[in-house]
Design a protein around this motif. Structure first.
Motif, short mmCIF file in Angstrom:
data_model
loop_
_atom_site.label_atom_id
_atom_site.label_comp_id
_atom_site.label_asym_id
_atom_site.label_seq_id
_atom_site.Cartn_x
_atom_site.Cartn_y
_atom_site.Cartn_z
N PRO A 11 0.84 -1.20 0.00
CA PRO A 11 0.00 0.00 0.00
C PRO A 11 0.88 1.25 0.00
CG PRO A 11 -0.69 -1.55 1.71
CD PRO A 11 0.62 -2.03 1.19
N ARG A 12 0.44 2.26 -0.75
CA ARG A 12 1.18 3.53 -0.82
C ARG A 12 0.39 4.60 -0.08
NH1 ARG A 12 2.83 5.67 -6.41
NH2 ARG A 12 4.30 6.84 -5.12
N VAL A 13 1.09 5.33 0.78
CA VAL A 13 0.46 6.39 1.57
C VAL A 13 1.24 7.68 1.37
CG1 VAL A 13 -0.05 7.21 3.91
CG2 VAL A 13 -0.51 4.82 3.28
N ALA A 14 0.53 8.74 1.05
CA ALA A 14 1.13 10.07 0.98
C ALA A 14 0.94 10.77 2.32
CB ALA A 14 0.47 10.89 -0.13
N LEU A 15 2.03 11.24 2.89
CA LEU A 15 1.96 12.05 4.11
C LEU A 15 2.10 13.50 3.67
CD1 LEU A 15 4.22 9.85 6.42
CD2 LEU A 15 1.72 9.89 6.29
N ILE A 16 1.01 14.22 3.73
CA ILE A 16 0.91 15.53 3.08
C ILE A 16 1.54 16.62 3.93
CG2 ILE A 16 -0.70 17.23 2.14
CD1 ILE A 16 -2.63 14.82 1.72
N THR A 17 2.41 17.39 3.31
CA THR A 17 3.14 18.43 4.01
C THR A 17 3.18 19.69 3.16
OG1 THR A 17 5.23 18.90 5.14
CG2 THR A 17 5.36 17.56 3.14
N CYS A 18 4.08 20.62 3.49
CA CYS A 18 4.24 21.86 2.73
C CYS A 18 5.69 21.98 2.27
CB CYS A 18 3.84 23.07 3.56
SG CYS A 18 4.82 23.31 5.06
N GLY A 19 5.93 22.93 1.37
CA GLY A 19 7.26 23.07 0.79
C GLY A 19 8.33 23.36 1.81
N GLU A 20 7.99 24.11 2.86
CA GLU A 20 8.98 24.45 3.87
C GLU A 20 9.35 23.25 4.73
OE1 GLU A 20 9.57 27.99 7.22
OE2 GLU A 20 8.12 28.22 5.59
N LEU A 21 8.50 22.23 4.75
CA LEU A 21 8.76 21.00 5.50
C LEU A 21 8.63 19.82 4.55
CD1 LEU A 21 6.68 21.80 8.72
CD2 LEU A 21 9.18 21.69 8.58
N ALA A 22 9.34 19.91 3.42
CA ALA A 22 9.16 18.92 2.35
C ALA A 22 9.51 17.50 2.79
CB ALA A 22 10.02 19.32 1.14
#
Length: 305
Positions: A11-22
């Motif tokens: 299974p693939r999971v995206a852990l969503i963040t922002c550019g400053e905390l890439a």
């Protein structure tokens, strides 16, 4: 049962963040090893990266997209386009505007009394000389937030200027009495994670006081926090569960929730914020918390396939 099938074995999971905390916030990185141990391929993905292929993931988990506040409408519209998002897009819409506090208060949840000042509206400080907190209804990390002692003429002027600045920018302003107990008891955050029987209490932490005076800006995405582990009291757990029971649509579909409480003037806990979109989960402050989050993600993966 949805028709989505994993693109590959794991299974693939995206852990969503922002550019400053890439590469994710350090606390969020603690869940990577437990997920790998459970056969889950998890990776950080920046929420507004145009190259991100959200359909390729079996689950997309909101973690630290903490730069969305000035672009909240764009963020909400983005969330509606992401399949298998945790927490879901309608929760994101509801929870990213703190006017949800009025709905929770109407449902009987004890909340901090809040006055609202709309865009273009003027505001006159209360006649009393107490301390007040001013912040925007769409905010995080104590950005654009200040504490004002209305007995001080300079603070009164700065408070009016703060509201005027937010109002002129088209933002809704919150005005709340400052709860003095935060200076001694601190703020308690209660963390809940998805389990086999819905949201289950995981752990609690104490935040020390952060607001020392008027808003003069914050360097970075958030104010530094003083965090320690805390044992939740029964009365705090009762308020947290009453809060969660009042969430529109119920909590069975939630991956996580954070309930932030401060003692009110009578010493009883009152709700400051309900964090359902991108809360810090303070995994490093409770033994086993990262494993519990990994298990919660597995639970959600099962429900999505």
């Amino acid at each position: 049962m949805n028709n989505h099938q994993p693109a590959r074995g794991k299974p693939r999971v995206a852990l969503i963040t922002c550019g400053e905390l890439a590469d994710l916030d350090p606390d969020d990185r603690l869940v990577l090893a437990p997920l790998a141990a459970r056969g889950v391929d998890a990776e950080p993905v920046v929420w507004d990266d145009p190259a991100a292929d959200w359909a390729a993931y079996d689950l997309a988990v909101l973690r630290s997209p903490w730069d969305y506040m000035p672009r909240r409408d764009e963020f909400v519209a983005w969330a509606q386009r992401v399949p298998r998002l945790a927490n879901p897009a309608d929760v994101v819409r509801w929870n990213t505007d703190k006017r949800y506090l009025d709905e929770l208060r109407a449902a009987g949840v004890p909340t901090v009394p809040t006055a609202w000042v709309g865009p273009g509206e003027s505001w006159t400080p209360p006649a009393d000389s107490g301390e007040y907190v001013i912040k925007p209804a769409v905010s995080a990390g104590s950005q654009d937030t200040g504490r004002y002692d209305l007995a001080d003429p300079e603070h009164r002027e700065l408070a009016v200027a703060h509201v005027r600045r937010l109002s002129a920018a088209g933002r809704v302003t919150m005005v709340q009495p400052y709860l003095a107990a935060v200076d001694t008891a601190g703020e308690t955050a209660l963390l809940f994670l998805a389990g086999e029987r819905g949201l289950e209490f995981s752990h609690a932490i104490r935040k020390g006081p952060m607001l020392t005076g008027p808003d003069f800006g914050v360097d970075g995405l958030y104010r530094p926090e003083e965090i320690t582990a805390r044992t939740a009291a029964l009365e705090q757990l009762a308020v947290a569960r009453k809060t969660l029971a009042s969430v529109p649509g119920g909590t069975d579909r939630l991956l996580y929730a954070r309930v932030d409480l401060i003692p009110g003037p009578d010493g009883r806990p009152v709700l400051v914020e309900l964090e359902l979109t991108e809360p810090s989960l303070f995994l490093g402050h409770s033994d086993g918390a990262a494993d519990r989050l990994a298990d919660a993600i597995l639970t959600r993966l099962v429900s999505e396939t």
